[in-house]
Scaffold this motif. Structure first.
Motif, PDB file in Angstrom:
ATOM      1  N   ARG A 192       0.910  -1.366  -0.050  1.00 15.76           N
ATOM      2  CA  ARG A 192       0.124  -0.034   0.025  1.00 15.76           C
ATOM      3  C   ARG A 192       0.824   1.503  -0.027  1.00 15.76           C
ATOM      4  N   VAL A 193       0.353   2.116  -0.456  1.00 17.05           N
ATOM      5  CA  VAL A 193       0.946   3.593  -0.404  1.00 17.05           C
ATOM      6  C   VAL A 193       1.396   3.860   0.800  1.00 17.05           C
ATOM      7  N   ALA A 194       0.534   3.768   1.767  1.00 18.64           N
ATOM      8  CA  ALA A 194       0.690   4.276   3.116  1.00 18.64           C
ATOM      9  C   ALA A 194       1.891   3.672   3.679  1.00 18.64           C
ATOM     10  N   ASP A 291      -4.272   2.979  -1.692  1.00 17.62           N
ATOM     11  CA  ASP A 291      -4.192   2.744  -2.952  1.00 17.62           C
ATOM     12  C   ASP A 291      -2.787   1.714  -3.205  1.00 17.62           C
ATOM     13  N   SER A 292      -2.648   1.056  -4.042  1.00 13.23           N
ATOM     14  CA  SER A 292      -1.669   0.353  -4.114  1.00 13.23           C
ATOM     15  C   SER A 292      -0.417   0.793  -4.978  1.00 13.23           C
ATOM     16  N   LEU A 293       0.708   0.181  -4.579  1.00 16.37           N
ATOM     17  CA  LEU A 293       2.080   0.861  -5.354  1.00 16.37           C
ATOM     18  C   LEU A 293       1.897   0.714  -6.722  1.00 16.37           C
ATOM     19  N   VAL A 310       0.229  12.321  -1.841  1.00 15.28           N
ATOM     20  CA  VAL A 310      -0.973  11.479  -1.254  1.00 15.28           C
ATOM     21  C   VAL A 310      -1.635  12.446  -0.230  1.00 15.28           C
ATOM     22  N   CYS A 311      -3.061  12.185  -0.488  1.00 12.21           N
ATOM     23  CA  CYS A 311      -4.155  12.996   0.309  1.00 12.21           C
ATOM     24  C   CYS A 311      -5.090  12.183   0.918  1.00 12.21           C
ATOM     25  N   GLY A 312      -5.689  12.647   1.766  1.00  6.71           N
ATOM     26  CA  GLY A 312      -6.640  12.116   2.718  1.00  6.71           C
ATOM     27  C   GLY A 312      -8.215  12.451   2.056  1.00  6.71           C
ATOM     28  N   GLY A 313      -9.122  11.974   2.790  1.00  9.07           N
ATOM     29  CA  GLY A 313     -10.498  12.121   2.374  1.00  9.07           C
ATOM     30  C   GLY A 313     -10.938  13.457   2.047  1.00  9.07           C
ATOM     31  N   ILE A 320       4.070  12.147   0.465  1.00 12.51           N
ATOM     32  CA  ILE A 320       4.478  12.057  -0.854  1.00 12.51           C
ATOM     33  C   ILE A 320       5.126  10.575  -1.293  1.00 12.51           C
ATOM     34  N   ILE A 321       5.000  10.188  -2.286  1.00 12.50           N
ATOM     35  CA  ILE A 321       5.501   8.875  -2.737  1.00 12.50           C
ATOM     36  C   ILE A 321       6.091   9.034  -4.035  1.00 12.50           C
TER      37      ILE A 321
END
Length: 819
Positions: A192-194, A291-293, A310-313, A320-321
């Protein structure tokens, strides 16, 4: 000169090498180098200027679908090793340095490049500001893309020059090109992106470009996220009130990268006066932490970028990725480090295991010597246990199992008596099986008193199984007297458990003398009790299976009879369906054929009179077709109960003549006698006019259709008041009468229906055989429709046929007119 032979790389590394990098000689000016880098991709929202000419600059075009490295490689003594194809093995001279966007950001932030003196850059040669090449990759057959990834991670570089054996430049590798070549979907889809996102460096949208450059240099980052502060009013419900609070967060607006700084310098912008919002890259494509990588990888490929926000709801900035994060998943160095740690853990565990084995070796030798003496005894006991278990399990009859068990145990233990007590209730036991020597009394069938049973159960809970001498045991007086009466000198008891619950006990009695019970005997009896419990459970299950089989056979027979009945019903329904399809197809085609013939005759008819006749035929057949279709639709609607009925007041004295009068003419034309008899002062009822009219019309129509010429048709309408029960009070008389009041329509005609056919006349599509000698036709839907309409009006319809008359009686409950 020897020919140049390029090595055979792995396909991934070969595809990732940029063989057409930007190159320049050491005397090339810094302005030309900046111009070369800025022409790769126009991400800055400013208009570009033409590329300054410089003799030392060298730019080559590469295939448009590849992302080129954003750096300038400084070479000298440019030459080409000829093999016949220049594009496959270009050599651009000896590599002496590299100039990257990070170098330019560092120079601008430190003040070595004055963004306001535009002409100074043309006087600075690239050799004065370039960085030395700290690491490069020499092309060879044993190189692969994972070795390159290790160099990127180990030296923390962004560009990896590729040189040949003569240290001549061949190309350059970047993380972005490796990411485009490697598409490990299975690995990236699982992450996951997280997991890999990092906290970015941010700056407000009104910051100057110079401050952005200083931030990049200070934190040694390649990008800065431009944000603005946003506040939201949030409500959080409590038990008895709602809490209102302000939620503040950073909302990303755009992003500025090192390459944007290079383009701004190429455009000769004033870094102190130019705001970040005029240079930042927009619009941004956001990722969610879940989201997945693989999703991040595909977006980077589609947008040709190296980093995503990368943002929240609510649109708040979370991280950032980057492509570095994606490549870290596949970093072989990291994998190797994990493997090494696992290997060290294995080595440590092996050492501890060896030490433990050595320490326990002496103990095991001692235990082996002790257990060797008991081995023969254990083997003998296991052999006896196996033999007894086989004999017990040979039968599925519970009584046989219990008697075989006590007999085998008495023989093995050489006891005077062995008995099994079964728990009948919570505090009551009974001896259900026994094997006793000839000279001792039997206790089979005796009941164990509750206090003795409870004492025995308590002893079992305390794991006190054996009593070698009852005279020396601490027994109650009553229990001692009971045992003395049963001639018991010593005893051994073990529980029989089923699913953790006490089923009963096995008792071994020594009656001749006291006996010192051996631990092996206790163990043997405990194991036998387990086997007996299993055998008992199997016997009970077998009995349950037998009962279930009996029930199942009975159910199968019942279901078979039901299925046979259903099959007969289905066959009957199939016949009805065929009859219905035949009837409906005939009824539908007949009007259509008549209409078709009438239309044909209209075309060729010579006189208006004949045409009028054919038009009347058309109208009649069209009405017939419409009535059939409406009957089918009405029946379907009533069965589905999709349309609720609307009730309205109906004055029967006024309304009935409008329904009955048309049938006088029809009966007169067929020489039939229609007689109508109605009660005086019929009340006004609450009903549905259309449904009630349809019911009477269908019944009258059938009466006219199936009554012979000169036959009689009688319609009788009665209003019946209810009577109170005997002894009822006067004040309830009116209420009882209102509840029992009803309207009854009774229609009789001179025709008969057999008793066998009467129960079926209300079935859909059913027509009484040979009941229509005049061949007037019909679909068999009329009476079915009448029955549904009567039920919808909460009424009741009955039919009887006798003495040459058929009587239909329709009854509706109603309230009398208050007037």
């Amino acid at each position: 000169m020897p020919f140049y032979h390029p090595p055979f790389y792995s396909s991934a590394l070969e595809q990732a090498i940029d063989r057409y990098p930007l190159t320049a000689g050491p005397e090339t000016s810094l302005a030309v180098a900046i111009a070369l880098m800025s022409q790769l991709q126009n991400s800055c929202p400013r208009v570009k200027t033409p590329l300054p000419s410089d003799r030392g600059a060298m730019g080559e075009t590469s295939p448009p679908d590849k992302v080129r490295a954003r750096c300038v490689l400084v070479v000298q003594n440019q030459q080409t090793i000829t093999t016949g194809n220049l594009s496959q093995n270009p050599s651009r001279g000896l590599l002496i340095g590299i100039l990257t966007p990070a170098d330019l950001v560092r120079l601008i932030a430190s003040g070595k490049i004055d963004t306001q003196q535009k002409l100074a850059l043309h006087k600075i040669p690239i050799s004065e500001v370039m960085s030395p090449v700290s690491v490069s990759l020499t092309e060879s057959d044993d190189q692969d893309v994972f070795g390159a990834l290790s160099l990127f991670r180990q030296h923390k570089i962004r560009y990896l020059p590729i040189v040949n054996q003569l240290s001549h430049l061949v190309g350059v590798l970047t993380r972005e090109r490796i990411r485009q070549v490697l598409q490990p979907s299975n690995i990236l889809k699982l992450r996951r992106v997280a997991e890999l996102m990092t906290t970015p460096i941010t700056a407000p949208h009104n910051s100057s470009l110079l401050s952005i450059t200083e931030l990049m240099s200070e934190h040694q980052v390649s990008c800065v996220v431009i944000t603005k502060n946003k506040e939201l009013t949030m409500e959080k419900p409590k038990d008895d009130y709602t809490s209102i609070f302000q939620y503040s967060f950073h909302q990303p607006l755009g992003i500025i990268t090192e390459y944007d700084i290079v383009q701004a310098q190429f455009l000769e912008l004033n870094f102190e006066q130019t705001l970040a919002q005029k240079v930042m890259r927009t619009p941004l494509q956001f990722l969610q932490p879940a989201d997945s990588l693989w999703t991040a990888h595909k977006q980077m490929q589609q947008q040709q970028v190296q980093r995503l926000v990368v943002c929240g709801g609510r649109g708040e900035l979370l991280g950032i990725i980057t492509q570095t994060s994606l490549l870290r998943v596949l970093d072989p160095t990291e994998m190797y480090r994990v493997v090494k740690q696992l290997q060290q853990s294995v080595y440590q565990l092996q050492a501890e295991k060896l030490e433990l084995l050595q320490s326990r070796n002496a103990k095991l030798e001692q235990q082996v010597r002790e257990r060797t003496a008991k081995l023969h005894e254990q083997v003998q006991r296991d052999r006896l246990l196996t033999q007894i278990s086989l004999r017990i399990h040979q039968s599925l009859n519970l009584e046989e199992i219990l008697h075989a068990s006590v007999a085998e145990v008495r023989q093995v233990l050489h006891a005077d008596r062995v008995a099994i007590v079964r728990l009948e209730s919570s505090n009551l036991g009974i001896f259900v099986a026994e094997s006793v020597a000839p000279k001792w009394s039997s206790i089979l069938g005796e009941i164990l008193p509750d206090h003795i049973w409870q004492e025995s159960a308590f002893a079992i809970e305390q794991e006190i199984y054996a009593v070698p001498d009852i005279d020396k045991a601490n027994l109650s007086a009553e229990k001692y007297a009971r045992f003395h009466q049963a001639q018991i000198k010593a005893y051994l008891i073990v529980p029989i458990l089923q699913d953790g619950h006490l089923w009963g006990m096995m008792c071994v009695h020594q009656c001749s003398k006291s006996r010192q019970w051996q631990p092996s005997e206790v163990d043997l009896l405990l194991q036998l009790a387990t086997q007996i419990a299993i055998a008992i459970q199997q016997a009970q299950l077998y009995q349950q299976v037998q009962n279930l089989n009996t029930d199942l056979e009975r159910q199968v027979q019942e279901r078979t009879a039901e299925l046979q009945q259903k099959v007969q019903e289905l066959q009957h329904l199939n016949v009805l369906k065929d009859e219905f399809l035949s009837t409906v197809s005939h009824e539908l085609r007949t009007p259509l054929a008549n209409m078709k013939m009438a239309i044909h005759m209209l075309k060729i008819s010579p006189t208006p009179d004949r045409r009028q006749i054919y038009l009347e035929i058309l109208e009649t057949e069209c009405t017939r077709e419409t009535d059939l279709i409406n009957a089918l639709l009405d029946l379907q609607r009533l069965e589905a109960a999709t349309c609720p009925i609307e009730l309205e007041p109906v004055n029967l004295e006024v309304w009935l003549p409008t329904i009955i009068d048309p049938f006088y003419t029809r009966a007169h034309n067929r020489h039939q006698h229609l007689r109508v008899k109605c009660d005086r002062h019929l009340p006004t009822i609450s009903s549905n006019r259309a449904s009630l009219a349809r019911i009477l019309a269908e019944l009258l129509n059938n009466a006219c259709k199936y009554t012979a010429n000169d036959g009689e048709i009688c319609l009788k309408v009665e209003y019946k008041k209810g009577d109170t029960e005997d002894g009822g009070q006067a004040k309830n008389s009116r209420q009882a009468t209102a509840l029992a009041a009803k309207i009854q329509f009774k229609l009789s005609n001179q025709s008969s229906i057999s008793i066998e056919e009467l129960p079926r006349i209300f079935e859909k599509f059913y027509r009484v055989p040979n009941a229509d000698p005049w061949k007037q036709g019909g679909t068999g839907l009329g009476l079915a429709l009448v029955q549904k309409l009567v039920e919808q009006l909460q009424g009741k319809i009955e039919v009887e046929s006798r003495d040459g008359w058929t009587n239909f009686t329709v009854t509706f409950p109603t309230k009398p007119d208050r007037n």
